[in-house]
Design a protein around this motif. Sequence first.
Motif, PDB file in Angstrom:
ATOM      1  N   PHE A 137       7.329  -2.199  -3.802  1.00  0.00           N
ATOM      2  CA  PHE A 137       6.448  -1.079  -3.445  1.00  0.00           C
ATOM      3  C   PHE A 137       5.280  -1.591  -2.607  1.00  0.00           C
ATOM      4  O   PHE A 137       4.918  -1.014  -1.589  1.00  0.00           O
ATOM      5  N   HIS A 138       4.690  -2.695  -3.078  1.00  0.00           N
ATOM      6  CA  HIS A 138       3.512  -3.264  -2.413  1.00  0.00           C
ATOM      7  C   HIS A 138       3.821  -3.567  -0.946  1.00  0.00           C
ATOM      8  O   HIS A 138       3.037  -3.257  -0.056  1.00  0.00           O
ATOM      9  N   ARG A 139       5.015  -4.149  -0.706  1.00  0.00           N
ATOM     10  CA  ARG A 139       5.356  -4.556   0.664  1.00  0.00           C
ATOM     11  C   ARG A 139       5.512  -3.364   1.597  1.00  0.00           C
ATOM     12  O   ARG A 139       5.331  -3.476   2.795  1.00  0.00           O
ATOM     13  N   ARG A 140       5.856  -2.227   1.019  1.00  0.00           N
ATOM     14  CA  ARG A 140       6.078  -1.040   1.851  1.00  0.00           C
ATOM     15  C   ARG A 140       4.771  -0.302   2.179  1.00  0.00           C
ATOM     16  O   ARG A 140       4.773   0.677   2.920  1.00  0.00           O
ATOM     17  N   ALA A 141       3.661  -0.738   1.579  1.00  0.00           N
ATOM     18  CA  ALA A 141       2.402   0.007   1.752  1.00  0.00           C
ATOM     19  C   ALA A 141       1.819  -0.181   3.145  1.00  0.00           C
ATOM     20  O   ALA A 141       1.778  -1.302   3.656  1.00  0.00           O
ATOM     21  N   GLY A 142       1.387   0.908   3.754  1.00  0.00           N
ATOM     22  CA  GLY A 142       0.767   0.824   5.067  1.00  0.00           C
ATOM     23  C   GLY A 142      -0.727   0.593   4.955  1.00  0.00           C
ATOM     24  O   GLY A 142      -1.310  -0.166   5.706  1.00  0.00           O
ATOM     25  N   ARG A 143      -1.347   1.254   3.978  1.00  0.00           N
ATOM     26  CA  ARG A 143      -2.801   1.133   3.791  1.00  0.00           C
ATOM     27  C   ARG A 143      -3.062   0.673   2.357  1.00  0.00           C
ATOM     28  O   ARG A 143      -2.192   0.793   1.494  1.00  0.00           O
ATOM     29  N   ILE A 144      -4.259   0.182   2.138  1.00  0.00           N
ATOM     30  CA  ILE A 144      -4.599  -0.242   0.767  1.00  0.00           C
ATOM     31  C   ILE A 144      -5.834   0.520   0.293  1.00  0.00           C
ATOM     32  O   ILE A 144      -6.946   0.267   0.765  1.00  0.00           O
ATOM     33  N   PRO A 145      -5.641   1.488  -0.597  1.00  0.00           N
ATOM     34  CA  PRO A 145      -6.815   2.241  -1.067  1.00  0.00           C
ATOM     35  C   PRO A 145      -7.680   1.367  -1.985  1.00  0.00           C
ATOM     36  O   PRO A 145      -7.181   0.440  -2.617  1.00  0.00           O
ATOM     37  N   ASP A 146      -8.969   1.689  -2.027  1.00  0.00           N
ATOM     38  CA  ASP A 146      -9.894   0.962  -2.919  1.00  0.00           C
ATOM     39  C   ASP A 146      -9.737   1.458  -4.337  1.00  0.00           C
ATOM     40  O   ASP A 146      -9.843   2.654  -4.601  1.00  0.00           O
ATOM     41  N   ILE A 147      -9.487   0.528  -5.228  1.00  0.00           N
ATOM     42  CA  ILE A 147      -9.522   0.881  -6.646  1.00  0.00           C
ATOM     43  C   ILE A 147     -10.525  -0.070  -7.257  1.00  0.00           C
ATOM     44  O   ILE A 147     -10.319  -1.279  -7.287  1.00  0.00           O
ATOM     45  N   ASN A 148     -11.668   0.468  -7.651  1.00  0.00           N
ATOM     46  CA  ASN A 148     -12.784  -0.414  -8.003  1.00  0.00           C
ATOM     47  C   ASN A 148     -12.925  -0.660  -9.483  1.00  0.00           C
ATOM     48  O   ASN A 148     -13.567  -1.605  -9.900  1.00  0.00           O
ATOM     49  N   ASN A 149     -12.361   0.243 -10.267  1.00  0.00           N
ATOM     50  CA  ASN A 149     -12.604   0.128 -11.692  1.00  0.00           C
ATOM     51  C   ASN A 149     -12.035  -1.141 -12.281  1.00  0.00           C
ATOM     52  O   ASN A 149     -10.904  -1.497 -12.017  1.00  0.00           O
ATOM     53  N   THR A 150     -12.850  -1.814 -13.081  1.00  0.00           N
ATOM     54  CA  THR A 150     -12.359  -3.050 -13.684  1.00  0.00           C
ATOM     55  C   THR A 150     -11.740  -2.772 -15.053  1.00  0.00           C
ATOM     56  O   THR A 150     -11.164  -3.650 -15.663  1.00  0.00           O
ATOM     57  N   CYS A 151     -11.840  -1.553 -15.528  1.00  0.00           N
ATOM     58  CA  CYS A 151     -11.229  -1.244 -16.819  1.00  0.00           C
ATOM     59  C   CYS A 151      -9.843  -0.657 -16.563  1.00  0.00           C
ATOM     60  O   CYS A 151      -9.673   0.235 -15.739  1.00  0.00           O
TER      61      CYS A 151
END
Lengths: 237, 313
Positions: A137-151
């Motif tokens: 799945f990761h390899r197919r991603a075009g963009r990388i959204p920000d996921i900031n939560n550390t929990c």
Amino acid sequence: MIARKKRVSEAIGLDVGSTTAKMVRIEDGEVQSRITGTHNWKDLVNGIKENIISTGYFRNSVPHTASVTEITAAIYGVRHYFPEADVIVDIGGQDTKVVDIRKNNFLINDKCGAGTGAFLEFAANYFSIGLDELGLFHRRAGRIPDINNTCGVFAISEMISQLVAGYSKEEVVAGMHYAFARRISFMVPEAETIVLIGGAAKNEGMVMALKDILKKKILIPEEPQVINALGALKYFS
Amino acid sequence: MHVSKIGLTALVPPELIFACGGEPVDVNNIIPASKKYPRNKLCAWTAIWKEMLVERELSVDSLIVVAGGDCHNALVDGQKVAMSGIPTHFFFYPFDGDPEYLESQLYGLSGFLGGIKFPEKIKQINDLKKLGQKIDIKRSRGRITSGEAFNILISFSDLRGNLEEFQKNIASIKEHSIKTGNRIALIGVPPIFCDFHDVAQSLGLHIVFDELPYEFIRHRGANIREIACDYREYTFARPLDFRINFLQKELEKRKVDGIIHYTQFACHHMLEDEIIRSRLDYPVLTIQGDLPGNTPQQIKLRLEAFREMLERL
Ligand code: SF4
């Protein structure tokens, strides 16, 4: 407690962790291994005549001639493949351990699920895919959204928000790997060579994210999941 | 005659409490074995004594809160106790070690307690502290288990409220012959786990130095002036440099192999970890506790790995 330098011949290494059990034996210099679910650990030792050197979460609950912690086992196992390693990052089912071999120092994150294999499993379940598909799945991603939560729990709600915002499943998985890798990077000291072990090392999306964040050479042994079982064996041989 | 029970939240010269006719009770001492899960908490130490005092599960006539130079959580939780109606006095150590300031604090405290009535208690306590120092030396030589030594040393903050009984407790300690292979200094606040020293010992780590309890037996004085001049060196209330210089000498004297730095969840002392690691040239294991009880498995794993590491050096 067995005296440390006592050598044990004719032995196997058995690592019974929180989710998987691994067995290693060395035959004619070749490392041979088997992996199963924790609850089936007995299958790995059925009919075994050799001494058992145990490690992992359940090291003292399974029959053993000697036992050693996962932290020490990781050092001995990693050195078998990479004698020059500086730092080990071991991502297990319930915790992540970072061992600084040069400074004889270690850190364990076992308070927060966000940097552990359990979180990856949780995320894979959410998308109804197998753990081994996360990398794809990761390899197919075009963009990388920000996921900031550390929990871990809130990271999932953030992933849902990113889906709502229009990111694809693949992109959200990639974002999740970055959040995961960032969390782990806080534990990693300055080092030349970092060796990644544990089940999560098989997830190439996570490895790509970690490489990108740490900007360091990351080495991964051929079978990263059995390194601690191998290390337990080598510690006493 | 009614003897007032005086609760203490941290180190307050117990000689002054006894001399004023009070019976000190260190409110922390019952916490490691308690089963209390406090409702509103940062650090479990202050949260538990606060809750037990407010709910009158722990009975004291008044409370002395060590605020300045020690702990802001205690300062806030102490005020909640005061608001619940228990007479409460706030005691401040000087950060710069000014003896005059400490002397005035001690006079203020003695005024709160009604003044000195039994000055002879001061000498009695000083003699007991000498016995405490002997216990400390014996355990560092492996003649007393670290668990037994710790139980006595930690009790020097209130001498269990009864000098005669406490002297008997000290006399009843049995001597052994223990191999002190991995000599460990336990620094930071004391662990909130009730069996920590015994667990460490069973895992091959012999604690030969307990930082805070050592402060309890180290300071003394024959009168308020002398007490001020000695307690001003209470390391936890002073700048970090002062504390670290002191630690360096103690650890060298005791031929320590490694340090366990215990930190408490939501305690500011955690912020000191990086300085301790960089300034004290020993292998350091940092652990963190939260709620009281037995030493958790995760901590045992760290202790065991630390022992393996020391043996690899
Ligand atoms: S552990 Fe820290 S926060 Fe808790 S009472 Fe002690 S000094 Fe205060």
